[in-house]
Design a protein around this motif. Structure first.
Motif, mmCIF file in Angstrom:
data_model
loop_
_atom_site.group_PDB
_atom_site.id
_atom_site.type_symbol
_atom_site.label_atom_id
_atom_site.label_comp_id
_atom_site.label_asym_id
_atom_site.label_seq_id
_atom_site.Cartn_x
_atom_site.Cartn_y
_atom_site.Cartn_z
ATOM 1 N N ILE A 536 29.455 53.077 53.910
ATOM 2 C CA ILE A 536 27.940 53.024 52.506
ATOM 3 C C ILE A 536 27.876 51.183 53.102
ATOM 4 O O ILE A 536 28.701 50.468 52.587
ATOM 5 N N GLN A 537 26.429 50.515 52.936
ATOM 6 C CA GLN A 537 26.863 49.317 52.710
ATOM 7 C C GLN A 537 26.581 47.931 51.377
ATOM 8 O O GLN A 537 25.350 49.531 50.888
ATOM 9 N N ILE A 538 26.647 47.973 51.193
ATOM 10 C CA ILE A 538 26.025 46.327 49.680
ATOM 11 C C ILE A 538 26.422 45.094 49.814
ATOM 12 O O ILE A 538 27.216 44.551 50.856
ATOM 13 N N PRO A 539 25.587 44.104 49.390
ATOM 14 C CA PRO A 539 25.652 42.986 49.713
ATOM 15 C C PRO A 539 27.686 42.246 48.760
ATOM 16 O O PRO A 539 27.792 42.975 48.240
ATOM 17 N N PRO A 540 28.115 41.689 49.789
ATOM 18 C CA PRO A 540 29.363 41.251 49.029
ATOM 19 C C PRO A 540 29.626 40.852 47.798
ATOM 20 O O PRO A 540 28.655 39.979 47.640
ATOM 21 N N MET A 541 30.585 41.331 46.782
ATOM 22 C CA MET A 541 31.232 39.949 45.589
ATOM 23 C C MET A 541 29.535 40.596 44.938
ATOM 24 O O MET A 541 29.102 39.687 44.263
ATOM 25 N N LEU A 542 29.070 41.161 44.890
ATOM 26 C CA LEU A 542 28.093 41.870 43.456
ATOM 27 C C LEU A 542 28.628 42.115 42.513
ATOM 28 O O LEU A 542 27.584 42.195 41.599
ATOM 29 N N LEU A 543 29.357 42.474 42.341
ATOM 30 C CA LEU A 543 29.927 44.064 40.786
ATOM 31 C C LEU A 543 31.217 42.374 40.495
ATOM 32 O O LEU A 543 31.067 43.232 38.939
ATOM 33 N N GLN A 544 31.961 41.720 41.075
ATOM 34 C CA GLN A 544 32.663 41.443 40.573
ATOM 35 C C GLN A 544 32.296 40.565 39.330
ATOM 36 O O GLN A 544 32.696 40.315 38.288
ATOM 37 N N PRO A 545 30.403 39.896 39.283
ATOM 38 C CA PRO A 545 30.669 39.033 38.169
ATOM 39 C C PRO A 545 31.054 39.484 36.964
ATOM 40 O O PRO A 545 31.000 39.093 35.579
ATOM 41 N N PHE A 546 30.485 41.062 36.711
ATOM 42 C CA PHE A 546 30.317 42.062 36.047
ATOM 43 C C PHE A 546 31.564 42.445 35.260
ATOM 44 O O PHE A 546 32.141 42.704 34.384
ATOM 45 N N ILE A 547 32.590 42.174 36.225
ATOM 46 C CA ILE A 547 34.063 42.215 35.955
ATOM 47 C C ILE A 547 34.899 41.093 35.359
ATOM 48 O O ILE A 547 35.696 41.238 34.400
ATOM 49 N N GLU A 548 33.810 40.049 35.850
ATOM 50 C CA GLU A 548 34.794 39.206 35.583
ATOM 51 C C GLU A 548 34.195 38.982 34.178
ATOM 52 O O GLU A 548 34.924 38.458 32.756
ATOM 53 N N ASN A 549 33.053 39.503 33.709
ATOM 54 C CA ASN A 549 32.432 39.151 32.289
ATOM 55 C C ASN A 549 33.668 39.903 31.254
ATOM 56 O O ASN A 549 33.508 39.603 30.074
ATOM 57 N N ALA A 550 33.581 41.460 31.862
ATOM 58 C CA ALA A 550 34.769 42.268 30.747
ATOM 59 C C ALA A 550 35.810 41.120 30.780
ATOM 60 O O ALA A 550 36.543 42.083 29.434
ATOM 61 N N ILE A 551 36.341 40.397 31.265
ATOM 62 C CA ILE A 551 37.834 40.235 30.960
ATOM 63 C C ILE A 551 37.451 39.359 30.503
ATOM 64 O O ILE A 551 37.622 38.836 29.053
ATOM 65 N N LYS A 552 36.870 38.102 30.698
ATOM 66 C CA LYS A 552 36.468 36.794 29.951
ATOM 67 C C LYS A 552 36.127 37.067 28.491
ATOM 68 O O LYS A 552 35.936 35.970 27.401
ATOM 69 N N HIS A 553 34.968 38.040 27.990
ATOM 70 C CA HIS A 553 34.001 38.021 27.127
ATOM 71 C C HIS A 553 34.485 38.900 26.422
ATOM 72 O O HIS A 553 33.827 39.513 25.465
ATOM 73 N N GLY A 554 35.501 40.342 27.035
ATOM 74 C CA GLY A 554 36.108 41.290 26.747
ATOM 75 C C GLY A 554 37.504 41.668 25.858
ATOM 76 O O GLY A 554 37.578 42.040 24.647
ATOM 77 N N VAL A 555 37.733 42.035 27.088
ATOM 78 C CA VAL A 555 39.445 42.470 26.945
ATOM 79 C C VAL A 555 40.921 40.811 27.396
ATOM 80 O O VAL A 555 41.942 40.606 26.059
ATOM 81 N N LYS A 556 39.415 40.043 27.146
ATOM 82 C CA LYS A 556 40.896 38.421 26.820
ATOM 83 C C LYS A 556 41.426 37.985 25.974
ATOM 84 O O LYS A 556 43.173 37.786 26.093
ATOM 85 N N ASP A 557 40.790 38.095 25.287
ATOM 86 C CA ASP A 557 42.064 38.076 23.537
ATOM 87 C C ASP A 557 42.809 39.075 22.879
ATOM 88 O O ASP A 557 43.080 38.773 21.980
ATOM 89 N N MET A 558 42.617 40.107 23.669
ATOM 90 C CA MET A 558 43.132 41.541 23.161
ATOM 91 C C MET A 558 44.718 41.010 23.655
ATOM 92 O O MET A 558 45.412 40.933 24.188
ATOM 93 N N ASP A 559 45.958 41.097 22.409
ATOM 94 C CA ASP A 559 46.963 41.118 22.837
ATOM 95 C C ASP A 559 48.104 42.228 24.056
ATOM 96 O O ASP A 559 48.943 42.330 24.676
ATOM 97 N N SER A 560 47.575 43.738 23.603
ATOM 98 C CA SER A 560 47.372 44.621 24.508
ATOM 99 C C SER A 560 46.339 45.836 24.239
ATOM 100 O O SER A 560 45.223 45.240 23.178
ATOM 101 N N GLY A 561 46.090 46.417 25.144
ATOM 102 C CA GLY A 561 45.670 47.566 24.630
ATOM 103 C C GLY A 561 43.502 47.613 25.568
ATOM 104 O O GLY A 561 43.278 48.573 25.416
ATOM 105 N N GLY A 562 43.703 46.470 26.306
ATOM 106 C CA GLY A 562 42.537 46.014 26.681
ATOM 107 C C GLY A 562 42.580 47.720 27.946
ATOM 108 O O GLY A 562 43.247 47.848 28.630
#
Length: 646
Positions: A536-562
């Motif tokens: 299966i072929q897909i354009p490279p680095m197409l999904l990475q922005p959503f993982i980045e947002n999940a870290i930066k705006h979602g679980v970044k400031d959680m001490d644990s349990g993210g």
């Protein structure tokens, strides 16, 4: 008449819409999905004719719906092969012959399978398609291996391996080394087997391919068992078991359980051995794996025999005998027979013992005879193959002489025709070429924005980690980042990469961010086992922005349990991706944007999707859901991508 007026591309669109529904109504009756799919695709094959774009899409559609098509799958492939030959679509003929060969192998029609793979191989040589040659060589090796024609199998595995290594396809090379190890193991060539298994293991570790790592650890442990090295075997089995438990692969766990039981039996620690065999039996009974159940009961019988518990030994060996007879497992019948001879000897039942010994020796002789026959068959096939190759070389030489006489006259005609055709094709294709160049330049521009942006963020993470941690951990972080950067640089010049490569890159990125956050969050990356991720072929680095947002705006400031979950599923002709986190949610994240971070990657993703939708207008829009609105916590992102097979 009306159908003939509909343009082929519109027909393809109508077909894709109809394939979404599991059944259709015809004259007040519901027809099954397999019948409907067969009728729809058959109609498309008739309409396609020499339209290679439609032909290419149709082969993908047949392959993608193979499980739904059921009994119609193979006949459709046969029709497709015939049409490809009729219209001269060599690429489609090559691919469909290879796929049909695979199906014949699954159906245990090995002679047909080998013939089809060889036909595909000849076209691949003519087209100089090195990727297809890899598949042909590997598939031929598998077809011969299934027949225990190991020498021939090894020959083709080495041909495939040479090309995989030349093309830098390390994951495929790892699989082939593993298969070579298993093949040499079957021939009792343990040194060669161990060499290939260790090479496969190292490649699997580099690729973070845990499933292949577990296979290799288990196989290396079995070699140690064969060499009566119980402690070394247990060390390998423990490593294999740890990975299988992480993957929740219960069938594989059960195999490792009974192998560990065998290793403890070798060390004469019978209580521990019994515990492992009992754990294995629970899972083998769940899946009714008669061959493995027979193996476990046989060893429980041997343990009881060693403890002089003759009644228990009889009970276990009889159960083992029944399971082995159900699946005609000769290896287990020999194991059981030897144990029964010893048991009957302790019971002074010498006549019965002699009878079973004779039967067991007869089984051993049948194995030896089968091996001799396979060796003779291998020599015969090898000789026939060599004869055919020599005949091809002779015919090629004769044809070359004849062709030289025609070339001069044909060359003059060809030059004139090509001159006229070139002038015409330049005018006709100029607009199309210009449009394709614009789209490609636009994709490259977006990727050039994304890759430096991503590397900038990663370098910032490394800097923070170095400030907050000791140099050894920082060096480890830098090593992981170097591996990630290498994969990004390798992919930056490609329009499409395999889903497998994308998954590896995302996993590496998540591990880096997890290390930077000192383990404040965990992640899981899941995808269907049936997904052919290497194709299966897909354009490279197409999904990475959503993982980045999940870290930066979602679980970044959680001490644990993210927690971040990435799920990749097969939805008909689309790839369905979910990125979910248990962070603060969209609204809370927007309200507290006090760090000044604006995700350029998300903006670039939207532009890339808009370009992708120009070629796939029916591609659903991405969705972003605030789970706090539904009584939960965090954010869920849904993305659909078209599936492109090689």
């Amino acid at each position: 008449m009306i159908l003939a007026l509909i343009k082929p591309k519109i027909w393809c669109l109508l077909l894709l819409i109809l394939l979404i529904h599991p059944s259709q109504m015809v004259v007040g009756q519901t027809i099954s999905r397999d019948v409907f799919l067969n009728d729809s695709i058959s109609q498309q094959i008739k309409l396609a004719k020499s339209d290679t774009t439609m032909m290419y899409g149709l082969l993908k559609s047949i392959r993608r719906h193979r499980r739904s098509l059921k009994k119609y799958y193979k006949p459709l492939l046969v029709i497709y092969v015939g049409l490809s030959k009729d219209v001269g679509y060599r690429y489609g003929e090559m691919k469909s012959l290879d796929i049909l060969g695979l199906q014949e192998r699954y159906d245990e029609n090995y002679d047909k399978s080998i013939s089809l793979h060889n036909e595909s191989l000849q076209i691949a040589l003519q087209l100089k398609d090195s990727s297809q040659l890899c598949y042909n060589y590997n598939n031929l090796g598998q077809a011969y291996r299934k027949q225990d024609l190991n020498e021939l199998a090894i020959k083709y595995f080495y041909l495939a391996l040479e090309m995989y290594e030349h093309k830098g396809m390390t994951r495929q090379a790892s699989y082939t080394h593993n298969t070579l190890g298993a093949t040499y193991f079957a021939q009792d060539e343990y040194d060669k087997s161990a060499y290939h298994l260790n090479v496969s293991l190292n490649l699997a570790i580099d690729n973070k391919d845990k499933r292949t790592m577990s296979y290799n650890y288990g196989s290396l442990g079995e070699i140690m068992l064969k060499q009566n090295k119980g402690d070394e075997a247990l060390a390998y089995f423990k490593k294999a078991l740890k990975i299988k438990e992480e993957l929740n692969y219960d069938k594989g766990m059960a195999v490792t359980y009974h192998l560990m039981g065998e290793a403890w039996f070798m060390k004469k620690n019978y209580p521990v051995s019994i515990l492992w065999f009992q754990k294995a039996i629970k899972i083998h009974e769940k899946y009714n794996t008669q061959r493995y159940l027979s193996h476990c009961y046989a060893f429980l019988g041997k343990i009881s025999l060693a403890k002089n518990e003759l009644n228990n030994s009889t009970k276990y060996l009889d159960k083992a005998d029944q399971c082995a007879e159900n699946v005609h497992s000769i290896e287990n019948l020999i194991l059981i027979g030897d144990a029964k001879v010893e048991l009957l000897g302790k019971q002074n039942r010498w006549e019965k013992a002699m009878q079973i010994m004779a039967n067991t020796n007869s089984l051993r002789d049948s194995i030896r005879m089968a091996r001799y026959q396979k060796e003779i068959q291998t020599l015969e096939i090898g000789y026939q193959t060599e004869q055919k190759e020599q005949q091809i070389e002779i015919l090629s030489a004769e044809n070359q002489i004849k062709n030289q006489r025609l070339r001069l006259g044909i060359a003059i005609i060809v030059i004139l025709v090509l001159g006229l055709a070139f002038a015409y094709s330049v005018i006709v294709s100029r607009k199309r070429t210009t449009k394709l160049k614009e789209e490609k330049l636009q994709q490259q521009l977006l990727k050039s924005q994304m890759n430096p942006h991503f590397i900038f963020n990663a370098l910032a993470s490394i800097q923070n980690y170095m400030y907050r941690n000791d140099p050894k951990k920082a060096a480890r972080f830098m090593g992981n980042f170097a591996s990630l950067a290498r994969s990004i640089l390798n992919n930056s010049s490609a329009d499409y990469i395999s889903l497998e490569e994308e998954i590896n890159t995302l996993q590496n990125y998540l591990e880096l961010e997890q290390m930077r956050g000192n383990g404040s969050f965990s992640y899981s990356l899941n995808y269907d086992d049936d997904l052919e991720t290497e194709f299966i072929q897909i354009p490279p680095m197409l999904l990475q922005p959503f993982i980045e947002n999940a870290i930066k705006h979602g679980v970044k400031d959680m001490d644990s349990g993210g927690l971040i979950e990435l799920n990749i599923l097969d939805k008909e002709d689309l790839l369905y991706v979910e990125v979910e986190d248990n962070g603060v949610g969209i609204k809370s994240s927007e309200n507290r944007k006090n760090n000044g971070h604006v995700s350029m990657a998300t903006s670039i993703f939207k532009q890339r999707i808009s370009i992708l939708k120009s070629n796939y207008p029916n591609l659903p829009e991405p969705e972003m859901i605030d789970l706090s609105n539904e009584g939960g916590r965090g954010t869920l992102v849904k993305v659909y991508l078209p599936i492109l097979n090689e």
